[in-house]
Structures are given as structure tokens and as C-alpha cells.
Design an enzyme around this catalytic site. Sequence first.
Site: not given
Length: 556
Positions: A21, A23, A98, A201, A258, A330-331
Site C-alpha cells: 500500500d 498511500n 488477469d 480466468d 486457468e 490466491h485461491d
Amino acid sequence: MKRKWWHDQIAYQIYPKSFYDSNGDGIGDVRGIIEKLDYLKDLGIGLLWLSPIYPSPLADEGYDISDYYGVDPRFGSLEDVGELIAEAKKRGIRIVMDLVVNHCSDEHEWFRKACEDPDGPYGSYFYIRHFQSDGAPPTNWRSFFGGSAWEALPGHPDRCYLHAFHKKQPDLNWENAALREEIFKNINWWLDKGLGGFRVDAIIYIKKPDVFHDYPADRSDGMSSFANILKDAHGIGDFLGEMQARAFAPHDAFSVGEVLGEKPGALAEFIGENGYFSSIFDFEEDNFGFSEKGWYDRTPCLPEDYKQCVFRAQKKAEGIGFFSNIIENHDEARGVSRYIPADELCADAKKALAAAYFFMRGIPFIYQGQELGMENLVFHSTDEFSDCSSFDQYETALAAGCTEEEALDSVSRYSRDNARTPMQWTGGHAAGFTTGTPWYRVNPNYTEVNAEKELKDPDSVLHFYRKMAALRRDQRYKDTFVYGEFIPWMPEQKNLLAYIRSGSPSVLVAVNMQKEAQTVACPETAATILLSNRPAEGPVSGTIRLAGWQAVVVEL
Ligand code: TEU
Ligand code: CA
């Protein structure tokens, strides 16, 4: 085999919301990625896949896109992405975005227009049907996130639309040529900006059966997994071939699909010389132990199971093309928490698992934090869940008769939340991910597992990943690791995961996936250890003794 620029790349996946991050608003962003490009370059990567950063209501964390041409202001702007592409290029890194086109968001203007006039042109961008006369949905298909895959169409209570995933992710109708044109136009628009390519995806679901009908119920809810439609969906190749020819090929773009559940024998169509994609992910290990009933019913993947999966997948791709190899994404749960028995989890075991998958044939992908040895969370209550599938799987477990404790345990083991905690940069505030309040909790082990600490420690998991990447990229071994055959070595020996990559020179990778020592025969009389996760170097011959969870890479 015709050589392609992506064959020898090492890829890295960023989940932007949790990476860095810039900011202080607690949400990772594109400028944060730019700030960390040198870290990624030093790791040795050449392809950088970003999970979605497009405008989205984030019902499925960006996999529900409301505008394919923009960047969500939470993540940054189009200018930031342009800068990211340019800055990455300076460091020899290509950006991969993606592509989420099985579905869009219900807040996309196409869907709004379809709701306004389901019989108009945008109605046929989606799968809109009438409820049955008794009010039942057209079929008994269950969405992947739970509940019926059919949802009432806003403004038209007698009609419904199909969604394989969240109800805020209506499936797009690829049979409609106008929709396909829109998608190809969008892909080309992005590729023209200088992207390296796309991760594609959930693409296997774009082709639906000609006739929609029920399948036998697989849970007590009377519904049937959405995945069953694949049996009756024929002809996806027409769509994928068109996408390859109209979008990826003209740009010589990298594409990684995927693809879970292609038809038996169809791998060559997907990743062969003229395949639809440059590569597809190997999910053999991820699929191991899968149960249609839910996470609570899964069978854990033990080291020997892991080995069998790897060998099966490598065999399957032999002579055909390249899988993209992962231990997590991430899954999924964190690979180290999933494939290493809990009571044996330690830095050596993390490095050993890393070596096992990294040198296989295919394109190695590293998921953010994997290179640090980031681990699963432990969940104490549902308040700690974030992802929609955590809630759904918890309820599914309870409905099947599990206790709350058992239900929580199954979520701890398999939840996607495990992979989505903030990246652990330092041992300081919020693991150095943000100066503000992170959008999701930091794994409490951040004081031990973090980049700052590991950069200072030459024996860290991070340094081991750097060494592996350097070895794979070394001119002397590159061709062997990229194009060399994969030959299982001593496959009968329990908890030994060993293979030879043939070439000049050939290389043996031998990993002891247990805490007890064991030996592996060295196929050549004179050999040299190139890499080990335990003190070991120089010439070897005869047999090599491997300490518990020791991994060696040996030049033959
Ligand atoms: O995942 C598609 C997919 O088939 C699964 O891995 C899915 O996450 C799982 O079945 C849910 O329990 C892709 C994305 O990687 C995932 O993050 C998205 O949620 C999904 O598509 C929908 O876009
Ligand atoms: Ca931010």
C-alpha cells in the site's frame, strides 16, 4: 519445438489488494507494486501476473469486473499502469494481467442494459431464462460459491440469469458473436499498451451445453456441482482458437489458462505447438483429495501423494507443451501449510518443497509471500473470514453435521483467505504493508517471517528462492531446465521426490520429503552439488545421503 520468449521465464503472481500500500489507505495499489519492482527483479522474475485491478464492486475481490477498460481508483489509474509497464520493462519484467471473461459484474453496463431490456441486444450477452412454472430455477446447478447458479433478474421476477460463481458475476454468453468481438477488442486494447499477456480466468466454463438439464444431486441441498456441465459442453476450441488468432497471436503474447477439467486427451489442443494458450496451470496437486461435498471432506495431500501428482502431471505434458507450475495461488491455502505435514514445518522443509516444484518442466510461478515461506492463518471465529467461499464452506460443513470447531478447522486448512493476508515486508507496523490499517489481518507470524529479516539472513527461504532462480537462469543450465526431459528417479522410494532433467549437462533434483534421513543413488560416478538447502557442496558419487527435508540439485 519452436522456442518462445516465455519458455525460460520465472513468473510471480501479485494479489494487488494485499501486496503493498503506497498511500496508507490500507489497500495495496499499483504504485505500491512499482515501488517493489527492484525487489522482484532481485528475486529473478521475468513475468509479473497481477490479479484483477479493474473497476469492480469487489464481490469476488475484483474477479467481478464492471469496466474492462479501466483501473479501480482503489488500485490506481491507467497512468499508473502505463508507468508500471514501462518501469517493469526497464527491469526485464513483463506485466501479465488477469482476463476475466467467463463473467462480468452485475454492475457492468452490459448487465444493466440486459436488465432494462432482456429481449434486446444485451439480453443475449448473458444466459437469461424463465423460472419454471412452479418457481424452480431452470436447472439444479449449484454455483461454486454456494446456492443456486440461477438468480432472479432484477426488474423481471419471472426470469433469472446464470452465474457459475457469485450472484454478482453473471456468466457471459460466448455464443453471441457481438460479445466475442467486444472481448477481443478489449484484449487487443490492453496488449497494445505493451502488456506481456494474460492469465485467463475460469476459461473452461465459457462453453455451456446445448441443452440445459439437471444432474444428479451431489449434496443434500438437491443441487449438483456446476462443474458437471463440462461433460456436455462441446466445442470450446472454436472460441479459444478464435481468441488466440484474433488477440494473443498477433501480439506474440503470453497466455496462461486457468483450465480445470479439459476433456481427456485434449491437452495438446490447449498447450501444444499451436495451442490456444502458451501454457495452462497444473492443478493436479491442488485437486488431490477434492470432495464434491466441500472442504470439510477433503483428503490431505501427503508428501507421497504430492509426488504422485507431480509425476502424473509431468508425464501428461511430456512431448506436448508447458504447464505452469505452482504450489499455491490466491485461491489456495499456502503450499507450505498444505503439502508439508504440520509437525514438520520448518525453513528446510519450505525450501525443499520449493526445490521440488521449481525445477520441474514448465514455467515456475511464485505467489506473493511464497518466497518468504508465508503460512496459513488459524481461524478462531467466522469474524475472521473475508472471502465469500470461507463463509459458504463453513456453513456447508455445519449443514453436513460438523461441529463448529471442525468447520473452522476445514476453513483454516483450505480457505482462500490464507493466501490473501497482507504481504509481510517487515517486522514493524502491519508487517510494513501499510502505514494505515490493513484491509485484512496480518498473519501473526510476521515478526518471524518477513522480507526485511530474510534479506539480511543468507540462509533464509527468500535467499534460497533467489538462488533457485539464479540457477534456473544460469546460461550453463538454462536449456536443461527449460527444454530437458523430465525423468522420475527412484520413484518407488517413499518420500523421495527425485527427477533428472536431461540435457548437457543433465541435472538431478533430489528432495527428501520427510524428517528422517534417507539416501538417493547418484546416477553418475562424478557429480557436483549445485544447490542444497543444508550445508553441502562439491563433488559426490555413489550415493547421496539426504538429511531430513534436504533438497539437492546436482550436476551429472
Ligand atoms: O477461479 C476459478 C475456479 O474454478 C476456482 O479455483 C474457484 O476459486 C473455486 O472453485 C472457488 O471455491 C477463478 C479465480 O481464480 C477466482 O479467484 C475467482 O473467484 C473465480 O475464478 C471467479 O472469477
Ligand atoms: Ca492504497
